[in-house]
Design a protein around this motif. Sequence first.
Motif, PDB file in Angstrom:
ATOM      1  N   ALA A   1      54.037  65.442 -12.870  1.00 26.41           N
ATOM      2  CA  ALA A   1      54.326  66.157 -11.633  1.00 26.41           C
ATOM      3  C   ALA A   1      54.669  67.622 -11.875  1.00 26.41           C
ATOM      4  O   ALA A   1      54.408  68.465 -11.040  1.00 26.41           O
ATOM      5  CB  ALA A   1      55.466  65.471 -10.888  1.00 26.41           C
ATOM      6  N   GLY A   2      55.248  67.948 -13.026  1.00 29.57           N
ATOM      7  CA  GLY A   2      55.629  69.324 -13.329  1.00 29.57           C
ATOM      8  C   GLY A   2      54.596  70.088 -14.113  1.00 29.57           C
ATOM      9  O   GLY A   2      54.852  71.203 -14.554  1.00 29.57           O
ATOM     10  N   GLY A   3      53.427  69.510 -14.308  1.00 27.47           N
ATOM     11  CA  GLY A   3      52.404  70.185 -15.085  1.00 27.47           C
ATOM     12  C   GLY A   3      52.775  70.211 -16.551  1.00 27.47           C
ATOM     13  O   GLY A   3      53.166  69.188 -17.111  1.00 27.47           O
ATOM     14  N   ASP A   4      52.683  71.366 -17.165  1.00 29.36           N
ATOM     15  CA  ASP A   4      52.984  71.515 -18.589  1.00 29.36           C
ATOM     16  C   ASP A   4      54.445  71.856 -18.858  1.00 29.36           C
ATOM     17  O   ASP A   4      54.820  72.075 -20.005  1.00 29.36           O
ATOM     18  CB  ASP A   4      52.100  72.601 -19.195  1.00 29.36           C
TER      19      ASP A   4
ATOM     20  N   SER B   1      58.495  71.268 -19.202  1.00 30.60           N
ATOM     21  CA  SER B   1      59.395  70.166 -19.544  1.00 30.60           C
ATOM     22  C   SER B   1      60.443  70.008 -18.441  1.00 30.60           C
ATOM     23  O   SER B   1      60.597  70.879 -17.575  1.00 30.60           O
ATOM     24  CB  SER B   1      60.092  70.458 -20.875  1.00 30.60           C
ATOM     25  N   GLU B   2      61.171  68.887 -18.488  1.00 29.88           N
ATOM     26  CA  GLU B   2      62.207  68.662 -17.471  1.00 29.88           C
ATOM     27  C   GLU B   2      63.292  69.730 -17.539  1.00 29.88           C
ATOM     28  O   GLU B   2      63.815  70.144 -16.514  1.00 29.88           O
ATOM     29  CB  GLU B   2      62.806  67.276 -17.653  1.00 29.88           C
TER      30      GLU B   2
ATOM     31  N   GLY C   1      65.595  75.333 -11.041  1.00 28.27           N
ATOM     32  CA  GLY C   1      66.239  74.731  -9.876  1.00 28.27           C
ATOM     33  C   GLY C   1      65.470  73.555  -9.301  1.00 28.27           C
ATOM     34  O   GLY C   1      65.748  73.115  -8.196  1.00 28.27           O
ATOM     35  N   ILE C   2      64.502  73.044 -10.049  1.00 24.27           N
ATOM     36  CA  ILE C   2      63.696  71.906  -9.584  1.00 24.27           C
ATOM     37  C   ILE C   2      64.200  70.668 -10.311  1.00 24.27           C
ATOM     38  O   ILE C   2      64.187  70.603 -11.525  1.00 24.27           O
ATOM     39  CB  ILE C   2      62.198  72.135  -9.875  1.00 24.27           C
ATOM     40  N   GLU C   3      64.636  69.688  -9.561  1.00 23.59           N
ATOM     41  CA  GLU C   3      65.167  68.468 -10.170  1.00 23.59           C
ATOM     42  C   GLU C   3      64.589  67.250  -9.464  1.00 23.59           C
ATOM     43  O   GLU C   3      64.066  67.339  -8.369  1.00 23.59           O
ATOM     44  CB  GLU C   3      66.685  68.449 -10.071  1.00 23.59           C
ATOM     45  N   GLY C   4      64.700  66.097 -10.125  1.00 25.34           N
ATOM     46  CA  GLY C   4      64.301  64.854  -9.507  1.00 25.34           C
ATOM     47  C   GLY C   4      63.010  64.246 -10.025  1.00 25.34           C
ATOM     48  O   GLY C   4      62.450  63.374  -9.407  1.00 25.34           O
ATOM     49  N   PHE C   5      62.524  64.728 -11.161  1.00 26.24           N
ATOM     50  CA  PHE C   5      61.290  64.153 -11.707  1.00 26.24           C
ATOM     51  C   PHE C   5      61.601  63.033 -12.640  1.00 26.24           C
ATOM     52  O   PHE C   5      62.441  62.988 -13.401  1.00 26.24           O
ATOM     53  CB  PHE C   5      60.478  65.228 -12.463  1.00 26.24           C
TER      54      PHE C   5
END
Length: 49
Positions: A32-35, A37-38, A45-49
């Motif tokens: 979901a985030g492409g290349d 890392s978490e 600020g993107i969380e929840g993967f």
Amino acid sequence: MPHNDMAQLSLWEFTARVDGYGRANGWKTRGAGGDLSESELAEMGIEGF
């Protein structure tokens, strides 16, 4: 599947067929985030993967 039948598919059905074909033939997929890392996503600020 003939071209005429492909034209009758919904967008969901078409993308599901393309995804299935790709998985069966070894296409590499990204998460979901492409290349990224978490931890890199969390820094943005993107969380929840």
